[in-house]
Design a protein around this motif. Structure first.
Motif, short mmCIF file in Angstrom:
data_model
loop_
_atom_site.label_atom_id
_atom_site.label_comp_id
_atom_site.label_asym_id
_atom_site.label_seq_id
_atom_site.Cartn_x
_atom_site.Cartn_y
_atom_site.Cartn_z
N SER A 28 4.93 21.81 0.42
CA SER A 28 5.69 22.83 -0.30
C SER A 28 6.22 23.85 0.70
O SER A 28 5.72 23.95 1.83
N LYS A 29 7.24 24.57 0.26
CA LYS A 29 7.79 25.65 1.08
C LYS A 29 8.29 26.74 0.14
O LYS A 29 8.61 26.48 -1.02
N ARG A 30 8.37 27.93 0.65
CA ARG A 30 8.89 29.04 -0.14
C ARG A 30 10.41 28.87 -0.26
O ARG A 30 11.08 28.53 0.69
N ALA A 31 10.91 29.15 -1.45
CA ALA A 31 12.35 29.09 -1.71
C ALA A 31 12.76 30.40 -2.37
O ALA A 31 13.22 30.43 -3.51
N GLY A 32 12.55 31.47 -1.68
CA GLY A 32 12.82 32.79 -2.24
C GLY A 32 11.52 33.56 -2.38
O GLY A 32 10.45 33.11 -1.96
N LEU A 33 11.62 34.70 -2.99
CA LEU A 33 10.48 35.60 -3.08
C LEU A 33 9.38 35.08 -4.00
O LEU A 33 8.20 35.17 -3.68
N PHE A 34 9.75 34.50 -5.13
CA PHE A 34 8.76 34.09 -6.12
C PHE A 34 8.77 32.61 -6.43
O PHE A 34 8.17 32.17 -7.39
N ARG A 35 9.45 31.81 -5.64
CA ARG A 35 9.62 30.40 -5.98
C ARG A 35 9.19 29.52 -4.82
O ARG A 35 9.33 29.87 -3.67
N LYS A 36 8.64 28.36 -5.17
CA LYS A 36 8.29 27.34 -4.19
C LYS A 36 9.04 26.07 -4.52
O LYS A 36 9.34 25.81 -5.69
N GLU A 37 9.32 25.27 -3.50
CA GLU A 37 9.85 23.93 -3.68
C GLU A 37 8.78 22.96 -3.19
O GLU A 37 8.14 23.21 -2.18
N HIS A 38 8.60 21.87 -3.93
CA HIS A 38 7.58 20.89 -3.58
C HIS A 38 8.24 19.58 -3.14
O HIS A 38 9.27 19.19 -3.68
N MET A 39 7.61 18.94 -2.18
CA MET A 39 8.10 17.69 -1.64
C MET A 39 7.00 16.64 -1.72
O MET A 39 5.83 16.96 -1.54
N LEU A 40 7.41 15.41 -2.00
CA LEU A 40 6.48 14.30 -2.00
C LEU A 40 6.98 13.27 -1.00
O LEU A 40 8.09 12.77 -1.12
N SER A 41 6.17 13.01 0.01
CA SER A 41 6.47 11.95 0.96
C SER A 41 5.67 10.72 0.54
O SER A 41 4.47 10.81 0.29
N THR A 42 6.36 9.61 0.45
CA THR A 42 5.73 8.36 0.01
C THR A 42 5.95 7.32 1.09
O THR A 42 7.09 7.00 1.43
N VAL A 43 4.88 6.81 1.65
CA VAL A 43 4.96 5.77 2.67
C VAL A 43 4.56 4.45 2.02
O VAL A 43 3.44 4.31 1.52
N VAL A 44 5.49 3.51 2.01
CA VAL A 44 5.27 2.21 1.40
C VAL A 44 5.13 1.18 2.52
O VAL A 44 6.05 0.98 3.30
N THR A 45 3.97 0.55 2.60
CA THR A 45 3.71 -0.48 3.60
C THR A 45 3.37 -1.76 2.85
O THR A 45 2.39 -1.80 2.12
N MET A 64 0.85 -1.17 0.00
CA MET A 64 0.00 0.00 0.00
C MET A 64 0.90 1.24 0.00
O MET A 64 1.89 1.29 0.70
N ILE A 65 0.53 2.19 -0.80
CA ILE A 65 1.29 3.43 -0.94
C ILE A 65 0.40 4.59 -0.48
O ILE A 65 -0.77 4.67 -0.86
N LYS A 66 0.98 5.48 0.32
CA LYS A 66 0.31 6.72 0.69
C LYS A 66 1.21 7.87 0.31
O LYS A 66 2.42 7.83 0.58
N PHE A 67 0.63 8.87 -0.33
CA PHE A 67 1.38 10.05 -0.74
C PHE A 67 0.97 11.24 0.10
O PHE A 67 -0.21 11.44 0.37
N LEU A 68 1.94 12.04 0.48
CA LEU A 68 1.70 13.30 1.19
C LEU A 68 2.49 14.38 0.45
O LEU A 68 3.70 14.23 0.24
N ASN A 69 1.82 15.44 0.06
CA ASN A 69 2.47 16.53 -0.65
C ASN A 69 2.73 17.68 0.28
O ASN A 69 1.95 17.94 1.20
#
Length: 117
Positions: free
Chosen positions: A8-25, A1-6
């Motif tokens: 994001s965080k600010r990386a400067g004035l006009f940019r965001k960084e996105h993260m994907l957490s994936t839990v594999v059970t 079973m896979i669960k995804f969690l998205n």
């Protein structure tokens, strides 16, 4: 079973960084091949949605020591899939094995990072 969690965080004035957490059970009902296909679909969709702002991938494997081979199978499939492998090279990858013993988790992480499986 896979669960995804998205996330994001600010990386400067006009940019965001996105993260994907994936839990594999892993359970006996679903094998690593089916879980890989679910991961592949979710990971590729996330990369397509966020493009160059997709920067971090956290993979958490909830499997005991006896499931180490399933993790290697998962990564063998990931590295053998050209689209997944190309996109894995674009993100920072963090690995966690909270349900494994410390020694086996460290050995598993080392083998994955050196692709020695």
């Amino acid at each position: 079973m896979i669960k995804f969690l998205n996330g994001s965080k600010r990386a400067g004035l006009f940019r965001k960084e996105h993260m994907l957490s994936t839990v594999v059970t892993w359970t006996s009902a679903v094998g690593p091949e089916e879980d890989f296909e679910q991961f592949r679909e979710g990971f590729i969709a996330w990369m397509q949605k966020h493009g160059s702002s997709a920067t971090n991938l956290l993979l958490v494997f909830m499997v005991h020591d006896s499931g180490q081979q399933a993790i290697f199978t998962f990564f063998s499939r990931a590295l053998g899939d050209t689209q997944v492998a190309a996109n894995l090279g674009k993100v920072r990858i963090s690995l966690q094995f909270p349900s494994m013993s410390q020694a086996v988790a460290e050995q598993t992480k080392a083998q994955i990072l050196t692709k020695d499986f």
